[in-house]
Design a protein around this motif. Structure first.
Motif, PDB file in Angstrom:
ATOM      1  N   PRO A 137       0.882  -1.369   0.081  1.00 43.79           N
ATOM      2  CA  PRO A 137       0.126  -0.041  -0.145  1.00 43.79           C
ATOM      3  C   PRO A 137       1.100   1.100  -0.130  1.00 43.79           C
ATOM      4  N   LEU A 138       0.396   2.293  -0.870  1.00 39.89           N
ATOM      5  CA  LEU A 138       1.176   3.692  -1.008  1.00 39.89           C
ATOM      6  C   LEU A 138       0.506   4.642   0.318  1.00 39.89           C
ATOM      7  N   PRO A 139       1.257   5.547   0.576  1.00 34.20           N
ATOM      8  CA  PRO A 139       2.773   5.637   0.215  1.00 34.20           C
ATOM      9  C   PRO A 139       3.807   4.824   0.952  1.00 34.20           C
ATOM     10  N   LEU A 140       4.817   4.703   0.436  1.00 31.65           N
ATOM     11  CA  LEU A 140       5.882   3.860   1.162  1.00 31.65           C
ATOM     12  C   LEU A 140       7.074   4.758   1.627  1.00 31.65           C
ATOM     13  N   VAL A 141       7.865   4.228   2.611  1.00 31.22           N
ATOM     14  CA  VAL A 141       8.950   4.839   2.738  1.00 31.22           C
ATOM     15  C   VAL A 141      10.058   3.854   2.647  1.00 31.22           C
ATOM     16  N   VAL A 142      11.108   4.386   1.826  1.00 34.26           N
ATOM     17  CA  VAL A 142      11.914   3.424   1.741  1.00 34.26           C
ATOM     18  C   VAL A 142      13.361   3.893   2.259  1.00 34.26           C
ATOM     19  N   LYS A 143      14.003   3.291   3.063  1.00 35.47           N
ATOM     20  CA  LYS A 143      15.374   3.530   3.761  1.00 35.47           C
ATOM     21  C   LYS A 143      16.569   2.788   3.719  1.00 35.47           C
ATOM     22  N   ALA A 144      17.694   3.526   3.315  1.00 35.83           N
ATOM     23  CA  ALA A 144      18.817   2.907   3.241  1.00 35.83           C
ATOM     24  C   ALA A 144      19.217   2.168   4.666  1.00 35.83           C
ATOM     25  N   ASP A 145      19.802   1.084   4.765  1.00 37.74           N
ATOM     26  CA  ASP A 145      19.923   0.245   6.227  1.00 37.74           C
ATOM     27  C   ASP A 145      21.041   1.330   6.833  1.00 37.74           C
ATOM     28  N   ILE A 184      11.892  -1.261   3.896  1.00 36.56           N
ATOM     29  CA  ILE A 184      10.710  -0.328   3.337  1.00 36.56           C
ATOM     30  C   ILE A 184       9.330  -0.535   4.568  1.00 36.56           C
ATOM     31  N   GLU A 185       8.687   0.653   4.817  1.00 39.74           N
ATOM     32  CA  GLU A 185       7.840   0.697   5.838  1.00 39.74           C
ATOM     33  C   GLU A 185       6.645   1.638   5.472  1.00 39.74           C
ATOM     34  N   GLU A 186       5.731   1.314   6.059  1.00 36.97           N
ATOM     35  CA  GLU A 186       4.401   2.075   5.965  1.00 36.97           C
ATOM     36  C   GLU A 186       4.686   3.387   6.369  1.00 36.97           C
ATOM     37  N   PHE A 187       4.022   4.294   5.755  1.00 32.89           N
ATOM     38  CA  PHE A 187       3.841   5.684   5.908  1.00 32.89           C
ATOM     39  C   PHE A 187       2.888   6.131   7.157  1.00 32.89           C
ATOM     40  N   LEU A 188       3.662   6.726   8.193  1.00 35.44           N
ATOM     41  CA  LEU A 188       2.979   7.329   9.398  1.00 35.44           C
ATOM     42  C   LEU A 188       2.487   8.520   9.296  1.00 35.44           C
ATOM     43  N   THR A 189       1.542   9.073  10.015  1.00 30.74           N
ATOM     44  CA  THR A 189       1.172  10.586   9.935  1.00 30.74           C
ATOM     45  C   THR A 189       1.074  11.153  11.652  1.00 30.74           C
ATOM     46  N   GLY A 190       1.284  12.355  11.730  1.00 34.58           N
ATOM     47  CA  GLY A 190       0.980  12.878  13.108  1.00 34.58           C
ATOM     48  C   GLY A 190       2.359  13.805  13.230  1.00 34.58           C
ATOM     49  N   PRO A 191       2.322  14.699  14.267  1.00 34.35           N
ATOM     50  CA  PRO A 191       3.323  15.284  14.565  1.00 34.35           C
ATOM     51  C   PRO A 191       4.647  14.778  14.961  1.00 34.35           C
ATOM     52  N   GLU A 192       5.588  15.455  14.597  1.00 34.07           N
ATOM     53  CA  GLU A 192       6.995  14.590  14.996  1.00 34.07           C
ATOM     54  C   GLU A 192       7.611  15.064  16.205  1.00 34.07           C
TER      55      GLU A 192
END
Ligand code: AMP
Ligand code: GLY
Length: 418
Positions: A137-145, A184-192
């Motif tokens: 499911p989109l959006p996706l977050v792709v992170k280098a290790d 590759i992780e799910e996109f989260l929302t909310g204040p950081e």
């Protein structure tokens, strides 16, 4: 006491100024420091990653305590090398610094110990990463290790972008070996919220919370940067949320690291997102954040060196660690064009340097201060409340002058609206 601080940015300047409040600190060396730090420490031209030279310098000069501030030397094992040579250090050893050095490790840790974070999958082959991206499911977050100068995270809104992100990290190797694996992780929302904490491997004491401003331009537009400003405390981080984070995230993380045989001693940075389903970890850093440190340390009322020594000695449960009830705001003044290309070498004049932490500047042969980086300096002000701190920081920005300077006009705006 002779102290050595490894690093050379605004964070290190703030650490040095704060350490110097302790009258026992007689001498501070900064490796390499910078042209602005030179006003507060003896700058020694040894790079942050040149561990061999750091150890030699510390031994030859009778350094009694070392603070390793940046991620690179921590992940490379600077603390291990210095401690082996008999130099007491503040900072995690290599085994513990992996909490920032490998996102595959940190995601594994959180999953194993039920610490709330974004759902994720790990890939070491391009083919399987691309296969996954086609249906996730989109959006996706792709992170280098691995470490990637804070740039190894790509938020993909479309499948095309996600595929391109995998390609950039794993095939083009934009971040080198850091991209051998991706998360590759799910996109989260909310204040950081950023929460820096002191820990000795058993006890964890959070510092005052803060809010970073990562995008280059006003209204959170433009490219991601190392951080264009910060405020503390973060108004989204209520006492109730803080208590929850302590029980669900901070204590479990410190206990998990100890259980894994990797006790973390130093500053553990929790990058959190306050999602509709509760606070979750976005990232761990094994060090003080920048610019967060520039707002957090000016609010520290107890002694920084004492807290650092307690982290190393395992006596944090008895240490006096206190922060003021006030607020702080830091506005970063950068070189036009940052975070892409920018010019260097412009003369900097500062009418009143109280609260100015210098990040990217060098001294000319005739002793003038010249711009030498993208983020040139941070202007920090403290006050009884956030509106006053923000106002004061912007008043002080007017006292800093150099050609091609730019800064965000809205640092603290989101916090004030909270
Ligand atoms: P990091 O370098 O891990 O701090 O990521 C950089 C930024 O990307 C964070 O400050 C977030 O704004 C964003 N980010 C990282 N992971 C996620 C996620 N799972 N969901 C939404 N935003 C994210
Ligand atoms: N300001 C974010 C960091 O230091 O990683």
């Amino acid at each position: 006491m002779k102290i050595m601080v490894i690093g050379g940015g605004g964070r290190e300047h703030a650490i040095i100024r704060t350490l110097k409040k302790n009258p026992k600190v007689t001498e501070v060396y900064a490796l390499p420091g910078n042209g602005g730090i030179a006003a507060d420490a003896v700058c020694v031209d040894i790079g942050a990653k040149d561990i061999e030279a750091q150890v030699r310098f510390a031994v030859d000069n009778g350094v009694e305590f070392a603070v390793v501030a940046p991620d690179d030397p921590l992940v490379l094992g600077a603390v291990d090398a210095l401690e082996a040579a008999g130099i007491p250090c503040f900072g995690p050893d290599k085994k513990a610094a992996i909490i920032e050095g490998s996102k595959v490790f940190s995601k594994g840790l959180m999953n194993k110990y039920n610490i709330p974070t974004a759902a994720s999958a790990v890939f070491s082959s391009v083919v399987s990463a691309m296969e996954y991206v086609k249906t996730a499911p989109l959006p996706l977050v792709v992170k280098a290790d691995g470490l990637a100068l804070g740039k190894g995270v790509i938020i993909a809104q479309t499948r095309q972008e996600a595929l391109a992100a995998v390609e950039t990290i794993m095939l083009d190797k934009k971040f080198g070996a850091s991209g051998d694996q991706v998360v590759i992780e799910e996109f989260l929302t909310g204040p950081e919220v950023s929460v820096l904490s002191f820990t000795d491997g058993k006890t964890v004491i959070p510092m005052v919370s803060s809010m970073d401003h990562k995008r280059a331009h006003d209204n959170d537009e433009g490219l991601n940067t190392g951080g264009m400003g910060a405020v503390a405390p973060n108004p989204y981080y209520t006492d109730e949320i803080a208590a929850r984070c302590m029980e669900e995230i901070f204590k479990p993380t410190v206990a998990a690291m100890a259980k894994e045989g990797r006790p973390f001693r130093g500053c553990l940075y929790f990058g959190l997102m306050l999602t509709p389903n509760g606070p979750k970890v976005i990232e761990y850093n094994c060090r003080f954040g920048d610019p967060e440190t520039q707002v957090v340390l000016p609010l520290m009322e107890s002694d920084l060196l004492t807290a650092m020594i307690a982290c190393r000695e395992g006596t944090l449960d008895r240490a006096d660690v206190r922060f003021s009830k006030g607020a702080a705001c830091c506005v970063v003044v950068a070189s036009e064009g940052y975070p892409e290309s920018y010019e260097k070498g412009y003369e900097i004049t500062i009418d009143d340097d109280a609260g100015v932490f210098v990040a990217g500047a060098k001294k000319s042969d005739d002793g003038r201060l010249l711009t030498n980086g993208g983020r040139v300096l941070g202007v920090t002000a403290t006050a009884d409340d956030l509106p006053a701190a923000v106002r004061r920081a912007y008043e002080n920005v007017e006292k800093v002058h150099f050609a091609n300077a730019f800064f965000r006009r809205d640092i603290g705006k989101r916090a004030l609206e909270a």
